[in-house]
Design an enzyme around this catalytic site. Structure first.
Site, PDB file in Angstrom:
ATOM      1  CE  LYS A 130      -4.485  -1.483   1.486  1.00 59.07           C
ATOM      2  NZ  LYS A 130      -5.561  -1.397   2.451  1.00 59.07           N
ATOM      3  CE  LYS A 184      -5.556  -9.098  -2.458  1.00 55.48           C
ATOM      4  NZ  LYS A 184      -5.692  -8.511  -1.133  1.00 55.48           N
ATOM      5  CE  LYS A 240     -11.798  -4.470  -0.858  1.00 49.99           C
ATOM      6  NZ  LYS A 240     -12.421  -4.391   0.454  1.00 49.99           N
TER       7      LYS A 240
HETATM    8  P1  TYM Z   1     -10.426  -6.691   2.871  1.00 46.19           P
HETATM    9  O1  TYM Z   1     -11.527  -5.704   3.038  1.00 46.19           O
HETATM   10  O2  TYM Z   1      -9.320  -6.366   1.939  1.00 46.19           O
HETATM   11  O3  TYM Z   1     -11.020  -8.074   2.421  1.00 46.19           O
HETATM   12  C1  TYM Z   1     -12.129  -8.667   3.096  1.00 46.19           C
HETATM   13  C2  TYM Z   1     -11.967 -10.178   3.126  1.00 46.19           C
HETATM   14  O4  TYM Z   1     -11.869 -10.688   1.799  1.00 46.19           O
HETATM   15  C3  TYM Z   1     -10.726 -11.528   1.675  1.00 46.19           C
HETATM   16  N1  TYM Z   1     -10.190 -11.410   0.312  1.00 46.19           N
HETATM   17  C4  TYM Z   1      -9.951 -12.453  -0.497  1.00 46.19           C
HETATM   18  N2  TYM Z   1     -10.098 -13.781  -0.316  1.00 46.19           N
HETATM   19  C5  TYM Z   1      -9.764 -14.580  -1.359  1.00 46.19           C
HETATM   20  N3  TYM Z   1      -9.295 -14.121  -2.541  1.00 46.19           N
HETATM   21  C6  TYM Z   1      -9.120 -12.812  -2.761  1.00 46.19           C
HETATM   22  N4  TYM Z   1      -8.680 -12.364  -3.929  1.00 46.19           N
HETATM   23  C7  TYM Z   1      -9.456 -11.895  -1.696  1.00 46.19           C
HETATM   24  N5  TYM Z   1      -9.415 -10.537  -1.580  1.00 46.19           N
HETATM   25  C8  TYM Z   1      -9.861 -10.264  -0.332  1.00 46.19           C
HETATM   26  C9  TYM Z   1      -9.746 -10.997   2.722  1.00 46.19           C
HETATM   27  O5  TYM Z   1      -8.805 -11.973   3.107  1.00 46.19           O
HETATM   28  C10 TYM Z   1     -10.682 -10.626   3.857  1.00 46.19           C
HETATM   29  O6  TYM Z   1     -10.969 -11.748   4.663  1.00 46.19           O
HETATM   30  N6  TYM Z   1      -7.719  -5.964   6.991  1.00 46.19           N
HETATM   31  C11 TYM Z   1      -8.898  -6.588   6.467  1.00 46.19           C
HETATM   32  C12 TYM Z   1     -10.177  -6.129   7.138  1.00 46.19           C
HETATM   33  C13 TYM Z   1     -10.176  -6.295   8.629  1.00 46.19           C
HETATM   34  C14 TYM Z   1     -10.369  -7.509   9.316  1.00 46.19           C
HETATM   35  C15 TYM Z   1     -10.322  -7.146  10.699  1.00 46.19           C
HETATM   36  C16 TYM Z   1     -10.561  -8.836   8.927  1.00 46.19           C
HETATM   37  C17 TYM Z   1     -10.032  -5.300   9.523  1.00 46.19           C
HETATM   38  N7  TYM Z   1     -10.133  -5.806  10.771  1.00 46.19           N
HETATM   39  C18 TYM Z   1     -10.460  -8.125  11.680  1.00 46.19           C
HETATM   40  C19 TYM Z   1     -10.705  -9.791   9.920  1.00 46.19           C
HETATM   41  C20 TYM Z   1     -10.651  -9.433  11.280  1.00 46.19           C
HETATM   42  C21 TYM Z   1      -9.022  -6.238   4.998  1.00 46.19           C
HETATM   43  O7  TYM Z   1      -8.517  -5.249   4.552  1.00 46.19           O
HETATM   44  O8  TYM Z   1      -9.827  -7.085   4.296  1.00 46.19           O
END
Ligand code: TYM
Length: 334
Positions: free
Chosen positions: A115, A197, A200
């Site tokens: 990032k 990956k 978004k």
């Molecule tokens: P975020 O918002 O980027 O993604 C949300 C969830 O989607 C999963 N994910 C994927 N899984 C499989 N293939 C992909 N291409 C893919 N892209 C995203 C992510 O692994 C995630 O589970 N930091 C976290 C948000 C967060 C969080 C937390 C998660 C903040 N606090 C506490 C769990 C517990 C994030 O940015 O996810």
């Protein structure tokens, strides 16, 4: 342990358009295992502002995401679905945990490095300490299990380290959480570059299937997916494009890679891609229909927002008060 059940916490950022990766890697599993746990599912809007956001847009996306959690099948009567920014305990615990986290640990976080490279003009302290806020989210609810995609594993490891570190000093304060990674779909790759990956923030919209894509768009993107010239549907690291499509198909249908290989044995990539596209449509269409219905029901969503924020605040305060006492903050006088 709350109400005799183990506790689950997870969250998603309300930034960008949610992709099939978010659904198959996380949301789908949230729904699958929700009944077995006391659950907390947060729209983590505080994490989102580590990157510049348009305020009106962020508010809109946060609400859409909260609605989507419900549309995916999470009953807000049974699952605590809430905005992170409505529960001040997240920030308060994050501060305390910041004082137990080493710069070196945060420097090693690959997501921070990625990032920071992408937003070189805004490498703010929040971006750096983002994993500590994530640890606070999880530890605040004494979560036993955290369903996430593989990309969040490093953050979860740090969370576990912080919990153990804190417990070693102050006794048994935090539950040390376990990740829950689904059998398939834990790392969905870009359809245009299967070494990357699905994300978004990808500039190429053909690389990602968005949760609100219509059926024609989904089929078109699948047809255009980058594959190879081997011309055989086989689950192999040498065929990363096909492997990714098999993963998607498995996650949508519940089949195993071997079953998919057998199903498409002797068939061309055209047939296989069509099959993958149709499998995705059959998973996303009901989600989109539920979402459209729910979005019209403003009062209902408002009620969920209010009631669940109160519930989350109530549970999180139990941990927060305990932690504040442990570190030596003076007791409140009532
Ligand atoms: P975020 O918002 O980027 O993604 C949300 C969830 O989607 C999963 N994910 C994927 N899984 C499989 N293939 C992909 N291409 C893919 N892209 C995203 C992510 O692994 C995630 O589970 N930091 C976290 C948000 C967060 C969080 C937390 C998660 C903040 N606090 C506490 C769990 C517990 C994030 O940015 O996810």
């Amino acid at each position: 342990m709350l109400d005799g059940k183990k506790t689950l916490f997870s969250g998603m950022q309300a930034t960008g358009n949610l992709t099939l990766g978010n659904y198959l890697g996380a949301l789908k599993n949230w729904v699958k295992i929700a009944d077995d746990y006391q659950t907390f599912y947060s729209v983590v809007d505080m994490h989102s502002i580590t990157v510049r956001q348009d305020p009106a847009e962020l508010r809109k996306r946060a609400r859409n995401l909260l609605t989507l959690y419900i549309a995916a099948g999470l009953d807000p009567e049974k699952n605590c679905i809430y905005y992170q920014s409505h529960v001040s305990g997240h920030a308060e615990l994050a501060w305390i945990l910041n004082c137990f986290t080493y710069m070196g640990e945060l420097n090693r976080m690959t997501q921070f490095k990625d990032k920071a490279a992408k937003h070189a003009d805004n490498i703010n302290a929040g971006l750096f300490t983002y994993p500590v806020l994530m640890a606070a989210d999880i530890l605040l609810f004494q979560a036993d299990v955290v369903p996430v995609g593989i990309d969040q594993m490093q953050h979860l490891e740090l969370t576990r380290d912080l919990a153990v570190r804190f417990n070693n000093v102050y006794g048994d304060v935090f539950t040390v959480p376990e990740p829950y990674i689904g059998k398939s779909g834990a790392k969905i790759m870009s359809l245009q570059d299967p070494m990357k990956k699905m994300s978004k923030s990808d500039e190429n919209p053909n690389g990602s299937i968005y949760l609100m894509d219509d059926p024609d768009t989904i089929i078109r993107k699948c047809k255009r997916a980058v594959t190879d010239s081997v011309a055989c549907v086989r689950y192999s690291d040498e065929q990363p494009g096909i492997k990714n499509l098999i993963d998607i198909y498995c996650a949508c249908t519940g089949k195993t890679p071997a079953e998919v290989e057998a199903e498409f044995d002797g068939k061309g990539y055209g047939d296989f891609k069509m099959g993958v596209g149709e499998a995705i449509v059959s998973v996303l269409k009901p989600l989109q229909d539920n979402y459209a219905d729910l979005s019209k029901n403003k009062d209902y969503i408002d009620k969920v927002i209010k009631e669940n924020a109160e519930k989350a605040a109530y549970f999180s305060n139990k941990t927060l008060r305990k932690v504040q006492k442990k570190v030596g903050f003076p007791e409140r006088i009532r």
